[in-house]
Scaffold this active site. Structure first.
Site, short mmCIF file in Angstrom:
data_model
loop_
_atom_site.label_atom_id
_atom_site.label_comp_id
_atom_site.label_asym_id
_atom_site.label_seq_id
_atom_site.Cartn_x
_atom_site.Cartn_y
_atom_site.Cartn_z
N LYS A 1 -9.03 -56.00 -100.89
CA LYS A 1 -7.83 -56.79 -101.23
C LYS A 1 -6.82 -55.95 -102.00
O LYS A 1 -5.61 -56.10 -101.82
CB LYS A 1 -8.23 -58.04 -102.02
CG LYS A 1 -9.05 -59.04 -101.20
CD LYS A 1 -8.30 -59.52 -99.97
CE LYS A 1 -9.03 -60.61 -99.22
NZ LYS A 1 -8.24 -61.14 -98.09
N ALA B 1 -11.99 -54.29 -103.40
CA ALA B 1 -11.41 -53.02 -102.91
C ALA B 1 -10.56 -53.28 -101.67
O ALA B 1 -9.46 -52.75 -101.52
CB ALA B 1 -12.51 -52.02 -102.62
N VAL C 1 -10.93 -59.35 -85.64
CA VAL C 1 -9.84 -58.45 -86.02
C VAL C 1 -10.33 -57.05 -86.44
O VAL C 1 -9.52 -56.12 -86.53
CB VAL C 1 -8.94 -59.06 -87.14
CG1 VAL C 1 -8.19 -60.27 -86.63
CG2 VAL C 1 -9.75 -59.38 -88.39
N TYR D 1 -15.14 -56.54 -101.55
CA TYR D 1 -14.04 -57.50 -101.28
C TYR D 1 -12.80 -57.14 -102.11
O TYR D 1 -11.68 -57.10 -101.58
CB TYR D 1 -14.56 -58.90 -101.63
CG TYR D 1 -13.57 -60.02 -101.42
CD1 TYR D 1 -13.30 -60.51 -100.14
CD2 TYR D 1 -12.91 -60.60 -102.50
CE1 TYR D 1 -12.41 -61.55 -99.96
CE2 TYR D 1 -12.02 -61.64 -102.32
CZ TYR D 1 -11.77 -62.11 -101.05
OH TYR D 1 -10.88 -63.14 -100.87
#
Ligand code: NAP
Length: 247
Positions: free
Chosen positions: A159, A157, A64, A155
């Site tokens: 989220k 940041a 992705v 991580y």
């Protein structure tokens, strides 16, 4: 009869963990589910399992973080099924470390997959949903995007940014009948938390009022709620599924 009969859903990161459980549950509720992940073997196994249980599923290898590949995969789903009713932006990864020692590569990769992936999928799916004048997007954020976590600057940041993405896109697409929400899980038993030592698990559990890690089903149930008719008047929200950890 399921609540998603005739609907088409895309779940990213559907080869295992929370994403696989979401795909299972959505299929049980009648949706055609398109599964995206990077590992072909695991993805195919997930597809076979859902089909063997009587569900409709198709797996595609997609990173992705790759905007072009993601666009192509989503266009293929839209062509095949004629519509996309639900996108679950679940694909995610960690590369933990203290901020002073974190490499550019570890920061960038986590942001590119977690945030960039949600952006790429949202952009392509929104075009289809705007034509339909309906759709749901559920973004899997994390409680660390709300409260932070030492060792997870990259991580957390990514989220926190997913929550901001959720609210912005919810405002942008509301007039087209598209509802966009986020779920912020706490500690959930998957491969992602599997690397924690018994001591780390005990320390984590001590901070959870309900006294246990969540299961992938706990999160999938929240996804199903936000995907279904009971959430018709809910958009731009963050549903925290964490046993009370972050309250
Ligand atoms: P997991 O067991 O590690 O599974 C991660 C999934 O994401 C796998 O299907 C993996 O596919 C896929 N993925 C990773 N990188 C990808 C990429 N570049 N492109 C496409 N797919 C990719 O993790 P999980 O615990 O189920 O986590 C699912 C989501 O919940 C993540 O967004 C995570 O941040 C979030 N979350 C988890 C927890 C927790 O405690 N577990 C807490 C809060 C939030 P492959 O099999 O191909 O690698």
């Amino acid at each position: 009869m399921g609540i998603l009969d005739g609907k088409t859903a895309i779940v990213t990161g559907a080869s295992r963990g929370i994403g696989l459980e979401c795909a299972r549950l959505l299929a049980v509720e009648g949706a055609n589910v398109a599964l995206f992940a990077t590992n072909a073997e695991r993805g195919k196994a997930a597809e076979s399992e859902i089909r063997a249980a009587g569900g409709r599923a198709s797996f595609t290898v997609v990173d992705v973080a790759d905007g072009a590949a993601t666009t192509q995969a989503i266009e293929t789903v839209a062509r095949e099924f004629g519509r996309i009713d639900l996108l679950v932006n679940n694909a995610g990864m960690t590369r933990d470390g203290l901020v002073v020692r974190m490499s550019d590569e570890d920061f960038d990769r986590v942001v590119d997959v977690n945030l960039g992936g949600a952006f790429h999928c949202t952009r392509s799916v929104a075009k289809v949903m705007m034509r339909q004048k309906s759709g749901r997007i559920v973004n899997i954020a994390s409680v660390v995007g709300l409260i932070g976590n030492p060792g997870q600057a990259n991580y957390a940041a990514s989220k926190g940014a997913i929550i901001a993405l959720t609210k912005s896109v919810a405002r942008e697409l509301a007039s087209r009948g598209i509802l966009v929400n986020a779920i912020a899980p706490g500690f959930i038993d998957t491969d992602m938390t599997g690397a924690m030592s018994p001591e780390q698990r005990d320390a984590a559990k001590a901070g959870i009022p309900l006294g246990r890690f969540g299961t992938p089903r706990d999160v999938a149930n929240a996804v199903l709620f936000l995907a279904g008719p009971q959430a018709d008047y809910i958009t731009g929200q963050v549903l925290v599924v964490d046993g009370g950890l972050a309250m």
